[in-house]
Design a protein around this motif. Structure first.
Motif, PDB file in Angstrom:
ATOM      1  N   SER A  61       0.843  -1.194   0.000  1.00 27.56           N
ATOM      2  CA  SER A  61       0.000   0.000   0.000  1.00 27.56           C
ATOM      3  C   SER A  61       0.875   1.240   0.000  1.00 27.56           C
ATOM      4  O   SER A  61       1.983   1.235   0.537  1.00 27.56           O
ATOM      5  N   GLU A  63       0.487   3.753   1.693  1.00 24.02           N
ATOM      6  CA  GLU A  63       0.658   4.251   3.056  1.00 24.02           C
ATOM      7  C   GLU A  63       1.921   3.692   3.698  1.00 24.02           C
ATOM      8  O   GLU A  63       2.617   4.391   4.432  1.00 24.02           O
ATOM      9  N   VAL A  64       2.187   2.414   3.432  1.00 25.17           N
ATOM     10  CA  VAL A  64       3.368   1.783   4.020  1.00 25.17           C
ATOM     11  C   VAL A  64       4.631   2.436   3.468  1.00 25.17           C
ATOM     12  O   VAL A  64       5.562   2.771   4.206  1.00 25.17           O
ATOM     13  N   GLU A  66       4.821   5.435   2.194  1.00 30.23           N
ATOM     14  CA  GLU A  66       4.838   6.819   2.632  1.00 30.23           C
ATOM     15  C   GLU A  66       5.399   6.944   4.054  1.00 30.23           C
ATOM     16  O   GLU A  66       6.221   7.813   4.336  1.00 30.23           O
ATOM     17  N   ALA A  67       4.934   6.045   4.937  1.00 32.49           N
ATOM     18  CA  ALA A  67       5.387   6.110   6.325  1.00 32.49           C
ATOM     19  C   ALA A  67       6.895   5.948   6.393  1.00 32.49           C
ATOM     20  O   ALA A  67       7.579   6.624   7.157  1.00 32.49           O
ATOM     21  N   LEU A  69       9.082   6.633   3.971  1.00 33.77           N
ATOM     22  CA  LEU A  69       9.764   7.789   3.391  1.00 33.77           C
ATOM     23  C   LEU A  69       9.748   8.973   4.349  1.00 33.77           C
ATOM     24  O   LEU A  69      10.738   9.692   4.479  1.00 33.77           O
ATOM     25  N   PHE A  70       8.618   9.168   5.035  1.00 33.64           N
ATOM     26  CA  PHE A  70       8.522  10.311   5.939  1.00 33.64           C
ATOM     27  C   PHE A  70       9.370  10.118   7.190  1.00 33.64           C
ATOM     28  O   PHE A  70       9.804  11.089   7.803  1.00 33.64           O
ATOM     29  N   ARG A  89       2.055  14.921  -2.775  1.00 36.88           N
ATOM     30  CA  ARG A  89       2.351  15.335  -1.401  1.00 36.88           C
ATOM     31  C   ARG A  89       3.837  15.235  -1.102  1.00 36.88           C
ATOM     32  O   ARG A  89       4.406  16.080  -0.424  1.00 36.88           O
ATOM     33  N   ASP A 179     -10.744  -0.744   0.412  1.00 38.52           N
ATOM     34  CA  ASP A 179     -10.548  -0.124   1.722  1.00 38.52           C
ATOM     35  C   ASP A 179      -9.681   1.113   1.518  1.00 38.52           C
ATOM     36  O   ASP A 179      -8.525   1.149   1.921  1.00 38.52           O
ATOM     37  N   THR A 357     -10.303  10.074   6.089  1.00 40.52           N
ATOM     38  CA  THR A 357      -9.953   8.791   6.719  1.00 40.52           C
ATOM     39  C   THR A 357     -10.839   8.527   7.923  1.00 40.52           C
ATOM     40  O   THR A 357     -11.320   7.411   8.126  1.00 40.52           O
TER      41      THR A 357
END
Lengths: 367, 298
Positions: A61, A63-64, A66-67, A69-70, A89, A179, A357
């Motif tokens: 995903s 999100e995984v 992104e987390a 990288l951030f 973003r 989802d 979300t």
């Protein structure tokens, strides 16, 4: 955008990411891509040709990714986020490095229409190189759905997953939504015939109400589970990514289980997305990452990937090399008429995204 | 000599405290610090509340917004209550299933005990994730369980178990049962059989023997085992995510959402801090009463 074998991959990726050494030698390249999103021999061929050792990890995903990288110092040299809203973003958060285009001699092979379509989030195309693209629509079990709804019901419509009267009829057979708040809310607004760029509180509530109305009839919310379930005949209708649904169709055909799956881009409009290749700012080996991007830009390299993953690549020179069956599949390379119906996602603000979300969590739990 | 002895003892006591400080207090303080900061679109995705504005000029801007949001939005309180409910029911189920098992193993002949214990421990040799994932194959509509039940003619429509709260309870009880059995077994096996003989000699019936001798004496093991189930289940993420449907809201899942989907590290940290307080306060209260009871009985 492939999301299979869920968290097992995620765990493996975490393990290998932590074992990366800070001082990656010049001959090492760490790639982090979606699961099942490359041909089986693509990486091995690159290694043989360049002498660079590739560590290839996968995620399921955005999100995984992104987390990681951030959080910083991910150790990866090349990643494959979805352009909107994610890479958009990330560029704003300045976590990528500009490409050295002198090293990307094959950049001219990119479809200029797709490339310029990214310019609004990446001005001057400094960071992103498009990889694959696809749409988010509806997959359905042709025979079962026709048996329930009758032969004359048009099936290329969001009514199949959002019209309470129709979904109630299909519920016993199995209806699933992704989802993913953005994908579902945008689809719900397209179903309502409303502006899909609006992420205001009212807009979110309107979309959430659409989902609440069909909630009792939705079997589950998941962004990859439907691949197996459609293919096995466990589920009848799924909101999902084009390539994943086509993969379900092919698996069912291989299994000869008399399950006949089709993919439709709803007439009310569907999201078109592009996944891109991009180099994080803190990449230990940006040089090798450029080399790999340039390698992926070769038509003879990317065409077999499309054959394998059932997603269209962004390389206009490669189309002729793609298997005829795939090249002519309107689910993979849609015709102009379908393309006109596609919606480009607007990136919601951070605040809007969070509100979405939270609204999504509330809707799913029926609270 | 006395001094050396005291120092040595101090050192031994210091090690667990150091451990606690390093792996519990320090991470908690990090989370607490992040929970008071502001989210931002950057790397890292939060703005520190102690900032160097100019050379030497430091500003402190504490953001309590996250804690207010936790109270304001019913989502978080709902999730906390729902997690408490799931944890309480799971612990109860584990006790009901695990107690007879631990009791039976403790009472088994010596040469059976080790193999039986091995059977409890053996599943740990496979990855937790794979064991939970295996339940998907067992519980799904055309999975092993439904095939079996339909094959022997008990049901003619597949049971919808996967993606329901029932599946979550099955997964949790299955995964956490050994954590209850092992400490309980350790207490039960050390129980002096002479006490039961004495009770029997005094005319106590087997059920009464169990209720007034075995059960009170096994309490430390039972409490330790229940804690080992209850506390991790409160924050459980993998099992509800893989087996549960969308209707079960748990704190672990919300944490994931805030951290990954929303990149709202401050809110995720605040949620984690609140969860910790919710878990630790009853524990401290219990310890307080336990030590008071111990003092009174002395």
């Amino acid at each position: 955008m492939k999301k299979q074998y869920i968290s097992i991959h995620l765990l493996c990726a975490t393990l290998s990411a932590t074992s990366l050494s800070a001082s990656a030698a010049n001959s090492e390249l760490h790639i982090y891509n979606w699961s099942d999103y490359i041909a089986q021999d693509t990486v091995a061929n690159f290694e043989a040709e360049s002498g660079i050792k590739v560590t290839y990890d996968v995620y399921d995903s955005n999100e995984v990714l992104e987390a990681k990288l951030f959080a910083g110092s991910s150790g990866y040299d090349l990643v494959f986020p979805t352009a909107r809203p994610f890479a958009d973003r990330h560029i704003k958060a300045t976590i990528y490095q500009p490409l050295n285009k002198a090293m990307l001699t094959n950049l001219a092979n990119i479809d200029p229409v797709i490339y310029t379509s990214l310019a609004d989030i990446d001005s001057g195309n400094q960071y992103l190189v498009p990889y694959m693209w696809g749409t988010t629509g509806i997959g359905y079990n042709v025979d079962k759905v026709k048996a329930i709804l009758g032969k004359d019901m048009p099936l290329d419509s969001w009514r199949l997953v959002f019209d309470p009267a129709i979904v109630a009829k299909l519920a016993g057979c199995g209806v699933s939504l992704m989802d993913d708040p953005t994908e579902v809310f945008v689809a719900a607004r397209a179903y309502l015939g409303k502006n899909t760029d609006d992420f205001s509180k009212t807009a979110i509530t309107e979309a959430a109400d659409v989902v609440s109305a069909v909630l009792p009839h939705i079997r589950y919310f998941h962004s990859s589970q439907y691949i197996n379930d459609l293919a096995n005949g466990d589920s009848c209708v799924a909101h999902g990514y084009s390539g994943d649904i086509l993969q379900a169709r092919d698996r069912a055909a291989e299994a000869k289980n008399a399950v006949n799956i089709a993919y439709a881009v709803p007439a009310e409009g569907a999201v078109v997305w592009t996944d891109v290749m991009v180099i994080p700012k803190d990449a230990p080996n940006a040089q090798a990452a450029h080399q790999f991007i340039n390698y992926m830009l070769r038509p003879e390299v990317i065409a077999p990937v499309t054959n394998f993953v059932s997603y269209a690549n962004a390389n206009s020179k490669a189309t002729a090399l793609v298997d005829e069956e795939i090249r002519n599949d309107p689910g993979i390379y849609p015709q102009q008429e379908t393309r006109n119906k596609l919606l480009v996602l607007k990136t919601p603000s951070e605040k809007e995204a969070r509100a979405m979300t939270r609204a999504w969590t509330r809707v799913k739990t029926g609270k | 000599m006395q001094l050396l002895y005291q120092r040595g003892r101090g050192l031994i006591v210091a090690i667990p405290w150091l451990w606690l400080a390093l792996f519990f207090v320090l991470p908690f303080l990090f989370a607490l610090k992040i929970s008071l900061s502001e989210p931002q679109l950057a790397q890292p995705p939060y703005l520190d509340w102690i900032r160097d504005v100019d050379d030497g000029l430091v500003t402190i801007k504490i953001n309590f917004y996250t804690y207010l949001l936790l109270l304001e939005d019913s989502l978080y309180v709902d999730a906390l209550l729902s997690s408490l409910k799931v944890a309480a029911i799971s612990t109860l189920l584990c006790v009901l299933i695990g107690y007879p098992m631990a009791y039976a193993i403790a009472k088994a002949p010596d040469n059976y005990r080790l193999p039986l214990l091995m059977l409890i421990i053996l599943p740990f040799w496979t990855s937790f994730l794979i064991r939970v994932y295996a339940w998907v194959g067992i519980l799904k509509n055309n999975g092993l369980l439904n095939q079996l039940l339909m094959g022997i003619g008990v049901i003619d429509q597949p049971l919808e178990i996967l993606y329901t709260p029932t599946a979550i309870y099955i997964g949790i009880v299955y995964s956490y049962l050994p954590f209850l059995i092992l400490p309980l077994y350790a207490t039960l096996v050390r129980l002096d059989p002479i006490l039961l003989e004495a009770a029997a000699d005094l005319g106590c019936r087997p059920w009464k023997q169990f209720m007034s001798v075995t059960l009170p004496l096994s309490m430390p093991g039972l409490i330790a085992g229940s804690m080992l189930v209850f506390i991790p289940v409160m924050g459980e993420f993998v099992i509800p995510d893989l087996l549960g449907g969308p209707s079960t809201l748990m704190i672990g899942k919300l944490l994931w959402l805030e951290f990954f989907s929303n990149k709202d590290w401050p809110l995720a940290s605040a949620l984690a801090a609140v969860l910790l307080v919710v878990l630790i306060v009853p524990f401290l209260v219990m310890r307080h009463y336990e030590s008071r009871a111990a003092q009174e009985s002395e």
